[in-house]
Design a protein around this motif. Sequence first.
Motif, PDB file in Angstrom:
ATOM      1  N   LEU A  47      49.103 -36.197  20.873  1.00 34.77           N
ATOM      2  CA  LEU A  47      49.442 -35.121  20.314  1.00 34.77           C
ATOM      3  C   LEU A  47      48.350 -34.061  21.249  1.00 34.77           C
ATOM      4  O   LEU A  47      49.040 -32.714  21.620  1.00 34.77           O
ATOM      5  CB  LEU A  47      48.941 -34.682  19.111  1.00 34.77           C
ATOM      6  N   THR A  48      47.361 -34.184  21.584  1.00 33.15           N
ATOM      7  CA  THR A  48      46.564 -33.546  22.382  1.00 33.15           C
ATOM      8  C   THR A  48      46.889 -33.409  23.882  1.00 33.15           C
ATOM      9  O   THR A  48      46.975 -32.371  24.396  1.00 33.15           O
ATOM     10  CB  THR A  48      44.968 -34.238  22.565  1.00 33.15           C
ATOM     11  N   ALA A  49      47.479 -34.269  24.311  1.00 33.88           N
ATOM     12  CA  ALA A  49      48.212 -34.317  25.923  1.00 33.88           C
ATOM     13  C   ALA A  49      49.430 -33.378  25.751  1.00 33.88           C
ATOM     14  O   ALA A  49      49.347 -32.546  26.596  1.00 33.88           O
ATOM     15  CB  ALA A  49      48.686 -35.726  26.109  1.00 33.88           C
ATOM     16  N   LEU A  50      50.139 -33.481  24.724  1.00 35.39           N
ATOM     17  CA  LEU A  50      51.414 -32.537  24.497  1.00 35.39           C
ATOM     18  C   LEU A  50      50.972 -31.133  24.550  1.00 35.39           C
ATOM     19  O   LEU A  50      51.315 -30.180  25.265  1.00 35.39           O
ATOM     20  CB  LEU A  50      52.183 -33.070  23.204  1.00 35.39           C
ATOM     21  N   ARG A  51      49.849 -31.007  23.692  1.00 35.73           N
ATOM     22  CA  ARG A  51      49.651 -29.594  23.372  1.00 35.73           C
ATOM     23  C   ARG A  51      48.839 -28.953  24.684  1.00 35.73           C
ATOM     24  O   ARG A  51      49.205 -27.960  25.020  1.00 35.73           O
ATOM     25  CB  ARG A  51      48.496 -29.412  22.208  1.00 35.73           C
ATOM     26  N   GLU A  52      47.978 -29.662  25.347  1.00 42.71           N
ATOM     27  CA  GLU A  52      47.379 -29.154  26.575  1.00 42.71           C
ATOM     28  C   GLU A  52      48.415 -29.108  27.707  1.00 42.71           C
ATOM     29  O   GLU A  52      48.213 -28.190  28.604  1.00 42.71           O
ATOM     30  CB  GLU A  52      46.255 -30.229  26.913  1.00 42.71           C
ATOM     31  N   THR A  53      49.486 -29.895  27.795  1.00 43.85           N
ATOM     32  CA  THR A  53      50.412 -29.836  28.774  1.00 43.85           C
ATOM     33  C   THR A  53      51.399 -28.631  28.550  1.00 43.85           C
ATOM     34  O   THR A  53      51.453 -27.609  29.548  1.00 43.85           O
ATOM     35  CB  THR A  53      51.422 -31.098  28.821  1.00 43.85           C
ATOM     36  N   ALA A  54      51.360 -28.147  27.503  1.00 42.95           N
ATOM     37  CA  ALA A  54      52.195 -26.837  26.953  1.00 42.95           C
ATOM     38  C   ALA A  54      51.241 -25.742  27.518  1.00 42.95           C
ATOM     39  O   ALA A  54      51.640 -24.772  27.942  1.00 42.95           O
ATOM     40  CB  ALA A  54      52.639 -26.692  25.513  1.00 42.95           C
ATOM     41  N   GLN A  55      50.174 -25.852  27.137  1.00 45.57           N
ATOM     42  CA  GLN A  55      49.147 -24.859  27.675  1.00 45.57           C
ATOM     43  C   GLN A  55      49.076 -24.688  29.155  1.00 45.57           C
ATOM     44  O   GLN A  55      49.149 -23.591  29.579  1.00 45.57           O
ATOM     45  CB  GLN A  55      47.767 -25.201  27.177  1.00 45.57           C
ATOM     46  N   LEU A  56      48.872 -25.782  29.705  1.00 44.12           N
ATOM     47  CA  LEU A  56      48.754 -25.537  31.222  1.00 44.12           C
ATOM     48  C   LEU A  56      50.059 -24.917  31.767  1.00 44.12           C
ATOM     49  O   LEU A  56      50.171 -24.235  32.584  1.00 44.12           O
ATOM     50  CB  LEU A  56      48.553 -26.938  31.795  1.00 44.12           C
ATOM     51  N   VAL A  57      51.192 -25.593  31.418  1.00 45.69           N
ATOM     52  CA  VAL A  57      52.519 -24.804  31.622  1.00 45.69           C
ATOM     53  C   VAL A  57      52.560 -23.474  31.633  1.00 45.69           C
ATOM     54  O   VAL A  57      52.842 -22.613  32.279  1.00 45.69           O
ATOM     55  CB  VAL A  57      53.687 -25.592  31.135  1.00 45.69           C
ATOM     56  N   CYS A  58      52.279 -23.037  30.448  1.00 50.21           N
ATOM     57  CA  CYS A  58      52.260 -21.471  30.048  1.00 50.21           C
ATOM     58  C   CYS A  58      51.208 -20.709  30.948  1.00 50.21           C
ATOM     59  O   CYS A  58      51.504 -19.816  31.503  1.00 50.21           O
ATOM     60  CB  CYS A  58      51.873 -21.343  28.674  1.00 50.21           C
ATOM     61  N   ARG A  59      50.057 -21.328  31.342  1.00 50.58           N
ATOM     62  CA  ARG A  59      49.163 -20.413  32.039  1.00 50.58           C
ATOM     63  C   ARG A  59      49.622 -20.518  33.322  1.00 50.58           C
ATOM     64  O   ARG A  59      49.380 -19.450  34.064  1.00 50.58           O
ATOM     65  CB  ARG A  59      47.727 -21.352  32.085  1.00 50.58           C
ATOM     66  N   TYR A  60      50.290 -21.449  34.219  1.00 51.02           N
ATOM     67  CA  TYR A  60      50.625 -21.515  35.301  1.00 51.02           C
ATOM     68  C   TYR A  60      51.590 -20.521  35.403  1.00 51.02           C
ATOM     69  O   TYR A  60      51.917 -19.816  36.476  1.00 51.02           O
ATOM     70  CB  TYR A  60      51.240 -22.874  35.844  1.00 51.02           C
ATOM     71  N   LEU A  61      52.787 -20.649  34.511  1.00 51.99           N
ATOM     72  CA  LEU A  61      53.952 -19.626  34.634  1.00 51.99           C
ATOM     73  C   LEU A  61      53.322 -18.197  34.495  1.00 51.99           C
ATOM     74  O   LEU A  61      53.987 -17.369  35.014  1.00 51.99           O
ATOM     75  CB  LEU A  61      54.980 -19.995  33.476  1.00 51.99           C
ATOM     76  N   ALA A  62      52.419 -17.867  33.752  1.00 49.44           N
ATOM     77  CA  ALA A  62      51.879 -16.559  33.784  1.00 49.44           C
ATOM     78  C   ALA A  62      51.011 -16.357  34.656  1.00 49.44           C
ATOM     79  O   ALA A  62      50.830 -15.006  34.907  1.00 49.44           O
ATOM     80  CB  ALA A  62      51.041 -16.657  32.284  1.00 49.44           C
ATOM     81  N   GLY A  63      50.802 -17.041  35.911  1.00 47.61           N
ATOM     82  CA  GLY A  63      49.960 -16.647  37.040  1.00 47.61           C
ATOM     83  C   GLY A  63      48.681 -16.458  36.724  1.00 47.61           C
ATOM     84  O   GLY A  63      47.612 -16.136  37.633  1.00 47.61           O
ATOM     85  N   GLU A  64      47.938 -17.256  35.500  1.00 51.60           N
ATOM     86  CA  GLU A  64      46.617 -17.258  35.217  1.00 51.60           C
ATOM     87  C   GLU A  64      45.901 -18.150  36.206  1.00 51.60           C
ATOM     88  O   GLU A  64      46.265 -19.060  36.491  1.00 51.60           O
ATOM     89  CB  GLU A  64      46.524 -17.992  33.807  1.00 51.60           C
ATOM     90  N   ARG A  65      44.554 -17.581  36.479  1.00 58.04           N
ATOM     91  CA  ARG A  65      43.897 -18.430  37.582  1.00 58.04           C
ATOM     92  C   ARG A  65      42.529 -18.631  36.888  1.00 58.04           C
ATOM     93  O   ARG A  65      41.371 -18.554  37.511  1.00 58.04           O
ATOM     94  CB  ARG A  65      43.673 -17.591  38.896  1.00 58.04           C
ATOM     95  N   THR A  66      42.268 -18.825  35.756  1.00 60.13           N
ATOM     96  CA  THR A  66      40.979 -19.116  34.989  1.00 60.13           C
ATOM     97  C   THR A  66      40.966 -20.535  34.778  1.00 60.13           C
ATOM     98  O   THR A  66      42.193 -21.108  34.882  1.00 60.13           O
ATOM     99  CB  THR A  66      41.027 -18.326  33.629  1.00 60.13           C
ATOM    100  N   PRO A  67      39.845 -21.113  34.729  1.00 62.00           N
ATOM    101  CA  PRO A  67      39.627 -22.323  34.848  1.00 62.00           C
ATOM    102  C   PRO A  67      40.197 -23.180  33.220  1.00 62.00           C
ATOM    103  O   PRO A  67      40.309 -22.230  32.233  1.00 62.00           O
ATOM    104  CB  PRO A  67      38.236 -22.828  34.693  1.00 62.00           C
ATOM    105  N   PHE A  68      40.603 -24.356  33.356  1.00 59.80           N
ATOM    106  CA  PHE A  68      41.251 -24.951  31.884  1.00 59.80           C
ATOM    107  C   PHE A  68      40.380 -26.205  31.549  1.00 59.80           C
ATOM    108  O   PHE A  68      40.197 -27.079  32.550  1.00 59.80           O
ATOM    109  CB  PHE A  68      42.647 -25.272  31.941  1.00 59.80           C
ATOM    110  N   ASP A  69      39.583 -26.135  30.597  1.00 62.13           N
ATOM    111  CA  ASP A  69      38.894 -27.379  30.262  1.00 62.13           C
ATOM    112  C   ASP A  69      39.193 -27.968  29.094  1.00 62.13           C
ATOM    113  O   ASP A  69      38.641 -27.676  27.920  1.00 62.13           O
ATOM    114  CB  ASP A  69      37.340 -26.693  30.308  1.00 62.13           C
TER     115      ASP A  69
END
Length: 92
Positions: A5-27
């Motif tokens: 569930l954590t992997a699924l949530r974090e994958t969605a977070q990363l996809v959203c961030r990349y599509l939005a052009g966000e360039r901040t670190p993800f931890d």
Amino acid sequence: MTRPLTALRETAQLVCRYLAGERTPFDGELYHADAGAILLFEPARAQVPIFVGAFGPRTIASVARWPTRSACRGYGRSTSSPTSSGAPSAPQ
């Protein structure tokens, strides 16, 4: 994987961030990305619906609490994450 569930949530977070052009670190708990991590192509849209096929009751309950229109809602090219945790309004 011990935390699906954590992997699924974090994958969605990363996809959203990349599509939005966000360039901040993800931890996240499982995934990490440097501030310079970007897509190698220009996305057609900054926000997309995320469809999740789930069978287990915990996964269904978890994903059901995500925004109904898009897990990426709140992300935009000029904004940062919509929540303090960087989650696409997904449960922790």
